[in-house]
Design an enzyme around this catalytic site. Structure first.
Site, short mmCIF file in Angstrom:
data_model
loop_
_atom_site.label_atom_id
_atom_site.label_comp_id
_atom_site.label_asym_id
_atom_site.label_seq_id
_atom_site.Cartn_x
_atom_site.Cartn_y
_atom_site.Cartn_z
CG HIS A 1 -1.88 1.11 1.31
ND1 HIS A 1 -2.86 1.29 0.36
CD2 HIS A 1 -2.03 2.12 2.20
CE1 HIS A 1 -3.58 2.35 0.68
NE2 HIS A 1 -3.08 2.89 1.79
CG ASP B 1 -9.73 -0.01 -1.45
OD1 ASP B 1 -9.15 -0.91 -0.82
OD2 ASP B 1 -9.64 1.20 -1.15
#
Length: 435
Positions: A188, A314
């Site tokens: 990330h 997501d």
């Protein structure tokens, strides 16, 4: 589908296969859960004797979607989402394979937890579920997990989910370890120190709303570092989410240099911008944050060009207590499994993407990254299929969504394009009911 089930002929369809670029009228023949033939010659009555037939009515027949980034509460946060409810939402959105993130309680950092998720999914989920395992134990960014054992247990990728591995030495070791197993490392790309107290994109809009901003450099600095480590180690590296024009240029340069680098983008960053936050809509507090329109257009162009490889939902369910807060105090995250495809079709309708390119980023490319056989309509491939009416208009009603949580960024949005039916191995698992 049982080996004794009759063959199934889907005909009168618009066949869209992102793996080959096929886009035309035809049919698909399925036997024992496997595609055995595809083409314009497959019309009503052309199947083998005793074959079941489905008239697709001219709708799009395409591979089921593969979502590389879905947060599921099980184990530990079943009040937010379970494997069962996530899989039902996935099926309704045309997603036949989900990769669940390791941010559970306990986290997916040991082979036993991988095994638990796989067994639980087998018993309760209606779509394929593959766990991504943690890169570091307890997601703490310090001590590496046993990547080899986790991969053997069934983990398809390695990531600390929404937590960035900030220690470069730790990530270097993880990449070196993963390289020896040809394992995919996903990070990330958001520097938590640069994020600080930021809650939305840094700029005039944040100032107007009186909110702390998150600079693009929180993303680009970490992305640059990760790519240099990928070059150093030779590991397969995937930037989980990029959201701005500068990141596009960084990834483009890495790919032009021949590095084994790929990246993804959230459906939210593709179809929404910071103005959609409006008057502090907490369902749109996300990580990475929604950027301005210039950045949104840059990531759309990068997706069309092939610089961005995959689109992810997501999917991150949050309950009322964590979202019904002042914007700065709300948790990041939004639902995405059920609306990802319909939202993505906005870009097809505006002419910014072809349908084949959209479906490639949603099916063939992510399947290839994790080494799974889906994402294609070809002989020998599993018959994980979706039947899609790309012209069907509807208004999103969060109370009709299948997820346990209701934090959809598209609540009350007008979308066009609806999954009519979803099949796993040729077996119908979802059918749209207008009621």
């Amino acid at each position: 589908m049982s080996a004794f089930s009759p063959p199934h002929l889907f005909h009168n369809a618009r066949i869209v296969d992102p793996a080959t670029g096929r886009d035309g009228r035809g049919g698909v023949l399925v036997r024992a859960g496997i595609i055995v033939d595809v083409g314009p010659h497959l019309v009503s009555g052309s199947g083998p004797e005793g074959a079941q037939e489905t008239d697709c009515g001219g709708s799009v027949l395409a591979p089921g979607l593969v979502d590389l980034r879905a947060f599921v509460g099980e184990p530990g946060a079943e009040h937010r989402e379970t494997l069962k409810t996530a899989s039902e939402a996935a099926a309704a959105g045309g997603v036949t394979t989900i990769v669940c993130m390791p941010e559970t309680n306990p986290p997916i950092d040991e082979p036993a937890i991988v095994d638990f998720v796989l067994r639980r999914a087998r018993d309760t989920a209606i779509v394929h579920v593959h766990p991504a395992a943690a890169l570091t134990k307890q997601l703490n960014g310090r001590e590496l997990t046993e990547i080899g054992l986790l991969r053997e247990a069934g983990a398809v990728a390695f990531t600390d989910g929404t937590r960035s591995v900030t220690n470069a030495q730790v990530l270097r070791r993880a990449m070196t370890y993963a390289r020896d197993f040809d394992a995919l490392v996903i990070n990330h790309v958001e520097d938590p120190d640069l994020v600080g107290q930021g809650v939305m994109n840094e700029g005039a809009r944040a100032s107007l709303l009186g909110l702390h901003g998150i600079p693009r450099e929180a993303e680009t600095i970490m992305l640059e570092r990760d790519i240099r480590l990928a070059r150093l180690t030779g590991a397969r590296y995937h930037a989980a989410l990029i959201s701005c024009a500068d990141s596009v240029e960084i990834v483009r340069n890495a790919k032009n240099s021949g590095l084994p680098v790929t990246c993804g983008v959230s459906i939210n960053n593709l179809t929404l911008n910071e103005l959609d936050i409006g008057d502090y809509r907490t369902f749109l507090r996300l990580s990475p944050p929604l950027r301005d329109e210039v950045d949104r257009q840059a990531v759309i162009a990068a997706l069309a060009e092939g610089v961005i490889d995959v689109i992810v939902s997501d999917h991150n369910p949050q309950d009322v207590e964590t979202k019904r807060q002042p914007f700065a105090e709300a948790e990041n995250g939004a639902l995405g499994l059920e609306t990802m495809l319909s939202a993505g079709l906005r870009l097809v309708q505006t002419g910014q993407l072809t349908l084949s390119r959209l479906l490639a980023a949603l099916s063939h490319n992510p399947a290839s990254l994790i080494g799974q056989p889906g994402g294609a309509l070809a002989a020998g491939k599993p018959a994980d299929l979706i039947l899609l009416d790309i012209d069907y208009p509807y208004i999103v009603d969060k109370m009709k969504l299948h997820s346990k949580s209701k934090n959809s960024p598209f609540d009350e949005a007008r979308l066009t394009g609806k999954v009519l039916k979803t099949y796993i191995a040729g077996r119908l698992i979802y059918e749209y009911d207008e009621q």
